[in-house]
Design a protein around this motif. Structure first.
Motif, PDB file in Angstrom:
ATOM      1  N   GLN A 161       0.925  -1.331  -0.022  1.00 27.86           N
ATOM      2  CA  GLN A 161      -0.085   0.006   0.039  1.00 27.86           C
ATOM      3  C   GLN A 161       0.783   1.337  -0.095  1.00 27.86           C
ATOM      4  N   ASP A 162       1.908   1.349   0.832  1.00 26.64           N
ATOM      5  CA  ASP A 162       2.920   2.571   0.830  1.00 26.64           C
ATOM      6  C   ASP A 162       3.473   2.527  -0.391  1.00 26.64           C
ATOM      7  N   LEU A 163       4.008   1.273  -1.211  1.00 31.29           N
ATOM      8  CA  LEU A 163       4.596   1.490  -2.442  1.00 31.29           C
ATOM      9  C   LEU A 163       3.759   2.078  -3.454  1.00 31.29           C
ATOM     10  N   GLU A 164       2.523   1.755  -3.445  1.00 33.23           N
ATOM     11  CA  GLU A 164       1.583   2.231  -4.597  1.00 33.23           C
ATOM     12  C   GLU A 164       1.371   3.718  -4.305  1.00 33.23           C
ATOM     13  N   LEU A 165       1.299   4.060  -2.979  1.00 32.34           N
ATOM     14  CA  LEU A 165       1.159   5.666  -2.756  1.00 32.34           C
ATOM     15  C   LEU A 165       2.383   6.599  -3.089  1.00 32.34           C
ATOM     16  N   LEU A 166       3.553   5.759  -2.944  1.00 34.04           N
ATOM     17  CA  LEU A 166       4.806   6.452  -3.339  1.00 34.04           C
ATOM     18  C   LEU A 166       4.900   6.541  -4.776  1.00 34.04           C
ATOM     19  N   ARG A 167       4.431   5.498  -5.570  1.00 32.26           N
ATOM     20  CA  ARG A 167       4.663   5.527  -6.966  1.00 32.26           C
ATOM     21  C   ARG A 167       3.778   6.568  -7.487  1.00 32.26           C
ATOM     22  N   ALA A 168       2.680   6.611  -6.882  1.00 35.24           N
ATOM     23  CA  ALA A 168       1.566   7.870  -7.337  1.00 35.24           C
ATOM     24  C   ALA A 168       2.303   9.255  -7.075  1.00 35.24           C
ATOM     25  N   MET A 169       2.832   9.358  -5.955  1.00 36.13           N
ATOM     26  CA  MET A 169       3.224  10.769  -5.762  1.00 36.13           C
ATOM     27  C   MET A 169       4.651  11.175  -6.831  1.00 36.13           C
ATOM     28  N   VAL A 170       5.278  10.224  -6.868  1.00 36.37           N
ATOM     29  CA  VAL A 170       6.509  10.450  -7.661  1.00 36.37           C
ATOM     30  C   VAL A 170       5.888  10.684  -9.256  1.00 36.37           C
ATOM     31  N   ARG A 171       4.824  10.122  -9.767  1.00 37.97           N
ATOM     32  CA  ARG A 171       4.539  10.305 -10.947  1.00 37.97           C
ATOM     33  C   ARG A 171       3.426  11.598 -11.067  1.00 37.97           C
ATOM     34  N   THR A 203       3.694  15.250  -9.648  1.00 36.35           N
ATOM     35  CA  THR A 203       4.306  16.463  -9.071  1.00 36.35           C
ATOM     36  C   THR A 203       3.163  17.142  -8.445  1.00 36.35           C
ATOM     37  N   PRO A 204       2.066  17.655  -9.222  1.00 42.26           N
ATOM     38  CA  PRO A 204       1.085  18.760  -8.496  1.00 42.26           C
ATOM     39  C   PRO A 204       0.542  18.035  -7.158  1.00 42.26           C
ATOM     40  N   LEU A 205       0.291  16.673  -7.010  1.00 38.81           N
ATOM     41  CA  LEU A 205       0.067  15.829  -5.660  1.00 38.81           C
ATOM     42  C   LEU A 205       1.236  16.163  -4.687  1.00 38.81           C
ATOM     43  N   PHE A 206       2.140  15.876  -5.048  1.00 33.06           N
ATOM     44  CA  PHE A 206       3.658  15.965  -4.189  1.00 33.06           C
ATOM     45  C   PHE A 206       3.651  17.335  -3.813  1.00 33.06           C
ATOM     46  N   GLU A 207       3.618  18.517  -4.362  1.00 34.93           N
ATOM     47  CA  GLU A 207       3.901  19.678  -4.038  1.00 34.93           C
ATOM     48  C   GLU A 207       2.749  20.303  -2.954  1.00 34.93           C
ATOM     49  N   ASN A 208       1.713  19.479  -2.745  1.00 34.65           N
ATOM     50  CA  ASN A 208       0.565  19.929  -1.768  1.00 34.65           C
ATOM     51  C   ASN A 208       0.901  19.041  -0.563  1.00 34.65           C
ATOM     52  N   LEU A 209       2.087  18.246  -0.551  1.00 35.79           N
ATOM     53  CA  LEU A 209       2.131  17.573   0.929  1.00 35.79           C
ATOM     54  C   LEU A 209       2.903  18.427   2.004  1.00 35.79           C
ATOM     55  N   ASN A 247      15.087   6.910   1.062  1.00 34.86           N
ATOM     56  CA  ASN A 247      16.575   6.697   1.181  1.00 34.86           C
ATOM     57  C   ASN A 247      17.109   7.891   1.760  1.00 34.86           C
ATOM     58  N   ARG A 248      16.392   8.976   2.217  1.00 32.32           N
ATOM     59  CA  ARG A 248      16.822   9.999   2.853  1.00 32.32           C
ATOM     60  C   ARG A 248      17.948  10.863   2.408  1.00 32.32           C
ATOM     61  N   ASP A 249      17.729  11.064   0.972  1.00 34.86           N
ATOM     62  CA  ASP A 249      18.614  11.954   0.126  1.00 34.86           C
ATOM     63  C   ASP A 249      18.332  13.164  -0.103  1.00 34.86           C
ATOM     64  N   GLY A 250      17.093  13.502   0.557  1.00 37.11           N
ATOM     65  CA  GLY A 250      16.467  15.016   0.296  1.00 37.11           C
ATOM     66  C   GLY A 250      15.930  15.087  -1.107  1.00 37.11           C
ATOM     67  N   GLU A 251      15.702  14.035  -1.652  1.00 37.61           N
ATOM     68  CA  GLU A 251      14.743  14.296  -2.846  1.00 37.61           C
ATOM     69  C   GLU A 251      13.864  12.953  -2.710  1.00 37.61           C
ATOM     70  N   VAL A 252      12.628  13.103  -3.613  1.00 37.49           N
ATOM     71  CA  VAL A 252      11.772  12.082  -3.654  1.00 37.49           C
ATOM     72  C   VAL A 252      11.584  11.637  -5.188  1.00 37.49           C
ATOM     73  N   ASN A 253      11.880  10.364  -5.603  1.00 35.82           N
ATOM     74  CA  ASN A 253      11.898  10.108  -6.911  1.00 35.82           C
ATOM     75  C   ASN A 253      11.829   8.533  -6.993  1.00 35.82           C
ATOM     76  N   TYR A 254      12.237   7.961  -8.106  1.00 39.92           N
ATOM     77  CA  TYR A 254      12.284   6.632  -8.368  1.00 39.92           C
ATOM     78  C   TYR A 254      13.182   5.891  -7.666  1.00 39.92           C
ATOM     79  N   ASP A 255      14.164   6.528  -6.968  1.00 41.53           N
ATOM     80  CA  ASP A 255      15.398   6.095  -6.281  1.00 41.53           C
ATOM     81  C   ASP A 255      14.726   5.603  -4.679  1.00 41.53           C
ATOM     82  N   ASP A 256      13.655   6.288  -4.437  1.00 34.21           N
ATOM     83  CA  ASP A 256      13.060   6.070  -3.256  1.00 34.21           C
ATOM     84  C   ASP A 256      11.930   4.920  -3.580  1.00 34.21           C
TER      85      ASP A 256
END
Length: 92
Positions: free
Chosen positions: A16-26, A28-34, A45-54
Protein backbone atom coordinates in the motif's frame (compact mmCIF):
# COMPACT_ATOMS: atom_id res chain seq x y z
CA UNK A 1 5.95 10.02 13.89
CA UNK A 2 5.94 7.27 11.28
CA UNK A 3 9.20 6.06 9.78
CA UNK A 4 10.21 6.84 6.20
CA UNK A 5 8.45 4.36 3.93
CA UNK A 6 5.31 4.12 6.09
CA UNK A 7 3.55 6.56 3.83
CA UNK A 8 0.01 5.78 4.91
CA UNK A 9 1.10 5.79 8.59
CA UNK A 10 -0.47 2.45 9.46
CA UNK A 11 2.61 1.14 11.26
CA UNK A 12 3.58 -1.21 8.41
CA UNK A 13 5.72 -0.82 5.33
CA UNK A 14 3.97 -2.73 2.59
CA UNK A 15 2.57 -2.66 -0.94
CA UNK A 16 0.00 0.00 0.00
CA UNK A 17 2.87 2.34 0.82
CA UNK A 18 4.59 1.41 -2.42
CA UNK A 19 1.53 2.28 -4.50
CA UNK A 20 1.16 5.63 -2.72
CA UNK A 21 4.83 6.47 -3.28
CA UNK A 22 4.62 5.56 -6.96
CA UNK A 23 1.56 7.80 -7.35
CA UNK A 24 3.34 10.72 -5.68
CA UNK A 25 6.48 10.36 -7.80
CA UNK A 26 4.38 10.36 -10.98
CA UNK A 27 2.16 13.28 -9.95
CA UNK A 28 4.21 16.39 -9.16
CA UNK A 29 1.23 18.66 -8.31
CA UNK A 30 -0.03 16.11 -5.79
CA UNK A 31 3.44 15.92 -4.24
CA UNK A 32 3.78 19.70 -4.00
CA UNK A 33 0.65 19.90 -1.81
CA UNK A 34 2.08 17.62 0.89
CA UNK A 35 3.31 18.81 4.26
CA UNK A 36 7.01 18.65 5.12
CA UNK A 37 6.33 15.71 7.43
CA UNK A 38 4.60 13.81 4.62
CA UNK A 39 7.50 14.53 2.27
CA UNK A 40 9.93 13.09 4.84
CA UNK A 41 7.95 9.83 4.80
CA UNK A 42 8.27 9.70 1.01
CA UNK A 43 12.03 10.25 1.06
CA UNK A 44 12.71 6.61 1.84
CA UNK A 45 16.44 6.69 1.07
CA UNK A 46 16.83 10.02 2.93
CA UNK A 47 18.75 11.82 0.19
CA UNK A 48 16.59 14.97 0.30
CA UNK A 49 14.71 14.14 -2.92
CA UNK A 50 11.63 12.08 -3.69
CA UNK A 51 12.03 10.13 -6.91
CA UNK A 52 12.19 6.62 -8.34
CA UNK A 53 15.26 5.89 -6.22
CA UNK A 54 12.89 6.01 -3.25
CA UNK A 55 10.50 3.63 -5.00
CA UNK A 56 13.33 1.17 -5.57
CA UNK A 57 14.51 1.49 -1.95
CA UNK A 58 10.98 0.86 -0.71
CA UNK A 59 10.75 -2.21 -2.95
CA UNK A 60 13.99 -3.45 -1.39
CA UNK A 61 12.64 -2.87 2.13
CA UNK A 62 9.43 -4.75 1.36
CA UNK A 63 11.34 -7.53 -0.39
CA UNK A 64 13.55 -7.97 2.64
CA UNK A 65 10.47 -8.52 4.80
CA UNK A 66 8.87 -10.80 2.20
CA UNK A 67 12.02 -12.91 1.87
CA UNK A 68 11.45 -13.92 5.47
CA UNK A 69 7.90 -15.04 4.62
CA UNK A 70 8.04 -18.57 3.23
CA UNK A 71 4.29 -18.84 2.64
CA UNK A 72 2.55 -18.87 -0.73
CA UNK A 73 1.63 -15.21 -0.22
CA UNK A 74 5.32 -14.41 0.29
CA UNK A 75 6.19 -16.10 -3.00
CA UNK A 76 3.46 -14.17 -4.84
CA UNK A 77 4.77 -10.90 -3.41
CA UNK A 78 8.35 -11.78 -4.38
CA UNK A 79 7.26 -12.29 -8.01
CA UNK A 80 5.29 -9.01 -8.00
CA UNK A 81 8.21 -7.07 -6.54
CA UNK A 82 10.64 -8.56 -9.04
CA UNK A 83 8.35 -7.64 -11.93
CA UNK A 84 7.90 -4.09 -10.67
CA UNK A 85 11.64 -3.63 -10.16
CA UNK A 86 12.28 -4.75 -13.75
CA UNK A 87 9.67 -2.32 -15.08
CA UNK A 88 11.21 0.57 -13.17
CA UNK A 89 14.70 -0.24 -14.40
CA UNK A 90 13.54 -0.27 -18.01
CA UNK A 91 11.44 2.94 -17.72
CA UNK A 92 12.83 5.98 -19.53
Amino acid sequence: MAEPGDINRDGKIDNQDLELLRAMVRNTPLFENLSDEEKVLLDVNRDGEVNYDDVIRLIEMIKSKVDQDHSEQGETLRRSISSLRNKLRSAP
